[in-house]
Design a protein around this motif. Structure first.
Motif, short mmCIF file in Angstrom:
data_model
loop_
_atom_site.label_atom_id
_atom_site.label_comp_id
_atom_site.label_asym_id
_atom_site.label_seq_id
_atom_site.Cartn_x
_atom_site.Cartn_y
_atom_site.Cartn_z
N GLN A 173 0.82 -1.21 0.00
CA GLN A 173 0.00 0.00 0.00
C GLN A 173 0.86 1.26 0.00
N MET A 174 1.95 1.26 0.76
CA MET A 174 2.81 2.44 0.81
C MET A 174 3.57 2.63 -0.50
N LEU A 175 3.99 1.54 -1.14
CA LEU A 175 4.64 1.66 -2.44
C LEU A 175 3.67 2.20 -3.48
N GLY A 176 2.39 1.89 -3.32
CA GLY A 176 1.38 2.35 -4.26
C GLY A 176 0.86 3.74 -3.98
N ALA A 177 1.42 4.43 -2.98
CA ALA A 177 0.94 5.78 -2.67
C ALA A 177 1.21 6.76 -3.80
N ASP A 178 2.25 6.49 -4.58
CA ASP A 178 2.55 7.34 -5.74
C ASP A 178 1.68 6.89 -6.91
N PRO A 179 0.92 7.79 -7.51
CA PRO A 179 0.04 7.40 -8.62
C PRO A 179 0.79 6.89 -9.86
N HIS A 180 2.11 7.12 -9.90
CA HIS A 180 2.91 6.61 -11.01
C HIS A 180 3.44 5.21 -10.75
N HIS A 181 3.06 4.64 -9.60
CA HIS A 181 3.46 3.29 -9.27
C HIS A 181 2.28 2.34 -9.46
N VAL A 182 2.55 1.15 -9.96
CA VAL A 182 1.55 0.09 -10.05
C VAL A 182 2.00 -1.04 -9.14
N VAL A 183 1.12 -1.44 -8.24
CA VAL A 183 1.42 -2.52 -7.31
C VAL A 183 0.41 -3.64 -7.52
N LEU A 184 0.90 -4.81 -7.85
CA LEU A 184 0.07 -6.00 -8.01
C LEU A 184 0.21 -6.84 -6.76
N GLY A 224 -0.26 4.99 -19.28
CA GLY A 224 0.73 5.79 -20.00
C GLY A 224 1.58 6.63 -19.07
N ARG A 225 1.41 6.46 -17.75
CA ARG A 225 2.16 7.28 -16.78
C ARG A 225 2.93 6.42 -15.79
N THR A 226 2.95 5.12 -15.98
CA THR A 226 3.58 4.23 -15.02
C THR A 226 5.09 4.39 -15.04
N GLN A 227 5.66 4.56 -13.86
CA GLN A 227 7.11 4.68 -13.74
C GLN A 227 7.74 3.43 -13.13
N ARG A 228 7.03 2.80 -12.21
CA ARG A 228 7.56 1.60 -11.56
C ARG A 228 6.43 0.61 -11.31
N VAL A 229 6.76 -0.67 -11.40
CA VAL A 229 5.81 -1.74 -11.13
C VAL A 229 6.38 -2.63 -10.04
N PHE A 230 5.57 -2.93 -9.04
CA PHE A 230 5.97 -3.78 -7.93
C PHE A 230 4.99 -4.95 -7.81
N PHE A 231 5.49 -6.07 -7.35
CA PHE A 231 4.64 -7.22 -7.07
C PHE A 231 4.80 -7.64 -5.62
N LYS A 232 3.68 -7.65 -4.91
CA LYS A 232 3.64 -8.32 -3.62
C LYS A 232 3.16 -9.75 -3.89
N LEU A 233 4.03 -10.71 -3.61
CA LEU A 233 3.78 -12.09 -3.98
C LEU A 233 3.03 -12.84 -2.88
N ASP A 234 2.48 -13.99 -3.22
CA ASP A 234 1.94 -14.87 -2.19
C ASP A 234 3.10 -15.37 -1.34
N SER A 235 2.83 -15.64 -0.07
CA SER A 235 3.92 -15.96 0.85
C SER A 235 4.70 -17.20 0.42
N TRP A 236 4.01 -18.20 -0.15
CA TRP A 236 4.70 -19.43 -0.54
C TRP A 236 5.58 -19.25 -1.77
N HIS A 237 5.49 -18.12 -2.44
CA HIS A 237 6.33 -17.90 -3.62
C HIS A 237 7.80 -17.77 -3.27
N VAL A 238 8.10 -17.55 -2.01
CA VAL A 238 9.52 -17.49 -1.64
C VAL A 238 10.18 -18.84 -1.85
N LEU A 239 9.38 -19.92 -1.87
CA LEU A 239 9.92 -21.24 -2.16
C LEU A 239 10.40 -21.33 -3.61
N ALA A 240 9.93 -20.43 -4.45
CA ALA A 240 10.34 -20.37 -5.86
C ALA A 240 11.36 -19.26 -6.09
#
Length: 411
Positions: A173-184, A224-240
């Motif tokens: 949520q904090m990474l997504g505070a900037d409207p130019h950021h996309v957080v999945l 058309g304004r995205t500067q950075r994209v972040f992914f918050k993964l499912d917890s078990w994805h650390v196994l990958a």
């Protein structure tokens, strides 16, 4: 487009209705402006009226009753109205994965340029997928089509791995505070690809290509304004983690964690699927006799496996450890720079404001709960933590402190 079906209450034997629907579908799928116009409509009656008007303007007879949606909305696993042999245009995102066999396929929905500002990706899907346009034009692609359509998209700015119940949603949520950021945040289509990759036995290059493709599709610059994209993964994805490093060797990642007894208390109150035996494929966790194990012991073993994955693969590089007690300050001061940006005063203020409210329920104020969780530790949780997670937590803490000292010395 290879096949076309419609999901509306009309007679399949009426050739005129079928011809009108097919002509209208071809018109809309070839025109991104029409997709944006129809995709923005939320009310079914308004959608029907506008669709009929658009069709008439192009000489297409479209019966209002032929396109009036039923009351069911999108139904997973049913035949998709439109099966594509290419990616849909930029305003579309993979909404859900559908298991039609061993290999997942993907249903897309039109999201337009709207920011994904909800705590979880599934909440955005629930908002946009039921719109009339998406119910009529739900597009499906195979994994092969997804992979074939992926271009050289920029790598994400950062991946957030986590132990679960440890502040990862706040990070997102904090990474997504900037409207130019996309957080999945925990997108289910990405999880489907990770599960397939970890259990399919496919060659590593195919696993890498599939992961790159779904990340590129989800991280499209729709505004058309995205500067950075972040992914918050499912917890078990650390196994990958090795797969993520192979696919995105330059993308930094964070592992957020918390004192395991607090996580175990939270899991006892409301269990995540990864802490329930049998809910994840056996090949992901490989915990013997899991179905006969006490719930708290199983959950503790899962947390142990996650911590071990971080420690075992730390040498792959790109990682940063963040303990729950360091938040929210560490999100601004450590995670953001690790992900390639130093927040300016405006970004810092926006990020700090988000920390004042509940990450999972933004309408509520944040209330610290560590003391409450410590009070609710049961003998079973305490024993499980001592046996399985205490030593892993201690090793994570040592590594965090040691890397912090090395970082200070390097600067």
């Amino acid at each position: 487009m290879t096949t076309m079906h419609h999901g509306y209450d009309t007679s399949a034997s009426d050739p005129h209705a079928q011809a009108g629907l097919a002509a209208f579908a071809a018109l809309v799928l070839a025109d991104e402006a029409l997709q944006a116009r129809l995709g923005a409509i939320e009310q079914p009656d308004a959608y029907v009226a506008d669709a009929v008007a658009i069709a008439a303007a192009h000489g297409i007879v479209l019966d209002m009753e032929a396109i009036r949606p039923d009351r069911l909305g999108i139904s997973r696993g049913t035949p998709s109205p439109v099966t594509l042999d290419r990616w849909p245009p930029c305003g579309w995102l993979p909404a859900r994965a559908v298991q039609t066999g061993v290999i997942p396929v993907f249903d897309w929905a039109w999201f337009g340029p709207q920011q994904l500002d909800m705590p979880f990706y599934e909440e955005a899907v629930q908002r946009f997928a039921p719109r009339p346009f998406n119910r009529m034009f739900r597009a499906r692609t195979s994994l092969a089509t997804l992979m074939a359509g992926a271009d050289a998209a920029p790598a994400p700015a950062g991946f957030v791995h986590h132990m679960s119940r440890c502040g990862s949603t706040l990070i997102a949520q904090m990474l997504g505070a900037d409207p130019h950021h996309v957080v999945l945040s925990e997108p289910e289509p990405l999880d489907a690809v990770v599960r397939w990759a970890m259990t399919s036995g496919a060659p590593l290059d195919e696993q890498v290509a599939a992961l790159r493709a779904i990340v590129a599709a989800l991280g499209r610059d729709r505004s058309g304004r995205t500067q950075r994209v972040f992914f918050k993964l499912d917890s078990w994805h650390v196994l990958a983690l090795p797969l993520f490093r192979a696919a995105f060797p330059e993308t930094p990642w964070v592992f957020a964690y918390r004192n395991p007894v607090e996580v175990l208390v939270s899991q006892r109150r409301q269990r995540g699927i990864h802490t329930v035996a049998g809910m994840l494929p056996v090949g992901l966790l490989d915990i013997p006799d899991a179905e006969n194990m006490a719930a708290d012991r199983y959950a503790a073993l899962v947390l142990k496996r996650m911590g071990e994955a971080v420690l075992e693969h730390w040498h792959l590089g790109g990682g940063l450890l963040v303990d729950y007690t360091e938040m929210p300050g560490a999100i601004v001061d450590r995670i953001a720079p690790h992900f390639g940006f130093v927040p300016d005063p405006g970004q810092r203020a926006a990020m700090t404001a988000i920390a004042l409210r509940s990450a999972k329920a933004p309408g509520l104020r944040f209330v610290a709960d560590s003391a409450t969780k410590r009070r609710d530790v049961t003998p079973e949780i305490d024993a499980a933590a001592r046996e399985f997670t205490d030593s892993i937590h201690a090793r994570l803490e040592t590594l965090r402190h040691d890397t912090a000292i090395l970082s200070e010395q390097a600067s």
